[in-house]
Design an enzyme around this catalytic site. Structure first.
Site, PDB file in Angstrom:
ATOM      1  CB  ALA A   1      -1.567  -0.641   1.010  1.00  0.00           C
ATOM      2  CE  LYS A   2       5.597   0.341  -3.548  1.00  0.00           C
ATOM      3  NZ  LYS A   2       4.620  -0.264  -4.294  1.00  0.00           N
ATOM      4  NE  ARG A   3      -2.018   3.168   1.150  1.00  0.00           N
ATOM      5  CZ  ARG A   3      -3.408   3.387   1.257  1.00  0.00           C
ATOM      6  NH1 ARG A   3      -4.038   3.501   1.582  1.00  0.00           N
ATOM      7  NH2 ARG A   3      -3.777   2.296   0.140  1.00  0.00           N
TER       8      ARG A   3
END
Ligand SMILES: O=c1ccn([C@@H]2O[C@H](COP(=O)(O)O)[C@@H](O)[C@H]2O)c(=O)[nH]1
Length: 272
Positions: free
Chosen positions: A95-97
């Protein structure tokens, strides 16, 4: 899942393969589009046909978010299906948050508690207070982007800051954060020549290595410098496996592709 359980699975299955579930409705077999939930139908078939060769699955949330509420539901059904039917499988929400602390706390709750993923990918750019909220959960992991597989990695990640390349700063500094034992790192398979240096900084950490297959990364090169005594690698491949065929035998063909990689991994593990 604990790191030790993951290591045990790797040895049991003789595999450190992570299969990327990046479902694109334009690429899946057309006949699946008449299913009530084509994304889940595709994932279920792929998982059932490949699970014996893989220890982890990594849906990239972008592909699900692009389908709105239907996509989110299919994502939840996919992670539930994995946990209910193959509880030994490790799950990664790609999700690369990462945001200011209270916002990161919500992202962490979403992926690691509510949705039930074992891990989530996080961007390090906003620093310690943006990452630490993800690290609070026992037996859940935060996979921090260190050196990514794309060409743009050279725009910032390899540039020096205080005389040290930025990706090295990310690795070194993140090790000082609270609960840093819950960290893993993303290193692209296309950057295998950097792995020797990376292992000097994080000798014991697990690395998620995307980029084998469609992006041209080579498994042997990754293993040569990336493996540690506990294996320490989850090597991801998505398109080359899940879209190997678009006909009715797509799952079977995906299984065969996964098996090829698993056999290569078995050979690498033998040399460990
Ligand atoms: O550095 C990175 C970080 C993440 N990814 C993701 O991994 C998969 C790769 O898919 P392939 O089809 O095997 O190329 C995809 O979800 C990327 O967003 C990456 O490639 N590189």
């Amino acid at each position: 899942m604990s790191i030790q359980e993951l290591i045990n699975q790797i040895h049991k299955k003789k595999s450190f393969l992570c299969i990327g579930l990046d479902v694109d409705l334009e690429k899946i077999p057309a006949y699946l589009l008449s299913e009530e939930d084509p994304i889940f139908a595709f994932n279920k078939a792929i998982i059932d046909a490949t699970q014996q060769f893989a220890v982890a699955y990594k849906p990239n949330t972008a592909f699900y978010e692009a389908c709105g509420i239907k996509g989110w539901k299919a994502l939840q059904k996919t992670v539930d299906y994995l946990h209910d039917n193959y509880p030994e499988i490790y799950t990664i929400a790609d999700a690369k948050r990462g945001d200011i602390g209270n916002t990161s706390r919500m992202y962490a709750k979403t992926f690691l508690l509510d949705m039930g993923f074992d891990s989530v990918t996080v961007a390090p750019y906003m620093g310690k207070d943006s990452v630490e909220p993800f690290l609070e959960f026992q037996n859940r992991h935060t996979i921090l982007l260190a050196l990514t597989s794309n060409e743009g990695a050279f725009d910032f990640q390899t540039k020096k800051v205080d005389d040290l390349e930025l990706y090295k700063q990310v690795l070194t500094t993140s090790r000082t954060w609270k609960n840093s034992e819950n960290l893993m790192y993303v290193v692209g398979a296309t950057k295998a020549e950097y792995l020797q240096e990376i292992r000097k900084i994080v000798p014991n950490s697990f690395l998620l290595v995307p980029g084998v297959g469609a992006q041209g990364g080579k498994l042997e090169e990754v293993c040569k410098s990336g493996m540690n005594k506990d294996v320490g690698l989850l090597v991801n491949s998505a398109r080359k496996i899940i879209y190997a065929s678009d006909s009715s035998n797509f799952a079977e063909v995906a299984g065969a592709k996964a098996e090829v990689l698993q056999k290569q991994m078995e050979e690498e593990l033998r040399q460990l």
